[in-house]
Design a protein around this motif. Structure first.
Motif, PDB file in Angstrom:
ATOM      1  N   THR A  38       3.837  24.793   8.689  1.00 32.58           N
ATOM      2  CA  THR A  38       4.303  24.595  10.069  1.00 32.58           C
ATOM      3  C   THR A  38       5.450  23.588  10.082  1.00 32.58           C
ATOM      4  N   GLY A  39       6.125  23.518  11.211  1.00 35.26           N
ATOM      5  CA  GLY A  39       7.201  22.543  11.368  1.00 35.26           C
ATOM      6  C   GLY A  39       6.681  21.124  11.268  1.00 35.26           C
ATOM      7  N   ASP A  55      11.321  29.592   8.053  1.00 31.41           N
ATOM      8  CA  ASP A  55      11.106  30.599   9.080  1.00 31.41           C
ATOM      9  C   ASP A  55      11.599  29.964  10.380  1.00 31.41           C
ATOM     10  N   ILE A  56      12.025  30.750  11.337  1.00 29.29           N
ATOM     11  CA  ILE A  56      12.472  30.180  12.606  1.00 29.29           C
ATOM     12  C   ILE A  56      11.318  30.122  13.610  1.00 29.29           C
ATOM     13  N   ARG A  57      10.632  31.232  13.792  1.00 31.80           N
ATOM     14  CA  ARG A  57       9.538  31.264  14.761  1.00 31.80           C
ATOM     15  C   ARG A  57       8.209  31.018  14.058  1.00 31.80           C
ATOM     16  N   MET A  58       7.602  29.880  14.404  1.00 26.22           N
ATOM     17  CA  MET A  58       6.322  29.499  13.816  1.00 26.22           C
ATOM     18  C   MET A  58       5.425  28.943  14.910  1.00 26.22           C
ATOM     19  N   ASP A  63       9.865  24.571  15.867  1.00 26.33           N
ATOM     20  CA  ASP A  63      10.265  25.798  15.188  1.00 26.33           C
ATOM     21  C   ASP A  63      11.218  25.448  14.042  1.00 26.33           C
TER      22      ASP A  63
END
Length: 72
Positions: A38-39, A55-58, A63
């Motif tokens: 995760t971010g 990844d951009i969308r998490m 994000d």
């Protein structure tokens, strides 16, 4: 002797299998890899890195754009 510089890569990806495959491939090429799901985990791990692979969308409050901005 030959001195080899190892690039440090942070791989941020919430899908375990994708993260494992990417990290494995990078390690096989000689990169030092840190993984985060995760971010929040990415920013909390305190890794010193040369390259961010995210990844951009998490899930979670951060994000991939947030992670990139903070590491930049």
């Amino acid at each position: 002797g030959h001195i080899r510089c190892t690039m440090r890569v942070l791989v941020v990806e919430d899908e375990f299998l994708v993260r494992e495959v990417v990290a494995s491939a990078l390690e096989e090429e000689g990169f030092t890899v840190t993984q985060a799901a995760t971010g929040d985990e990415a920013l909390g791990c305190g890794a010193e890195i040369d390259v961010l692979f995210t990844d951009i969308r998490m899930p979670g409050r951060l994000d991939g754009w947030d992670v990139a901005e903070r590491y930049r």
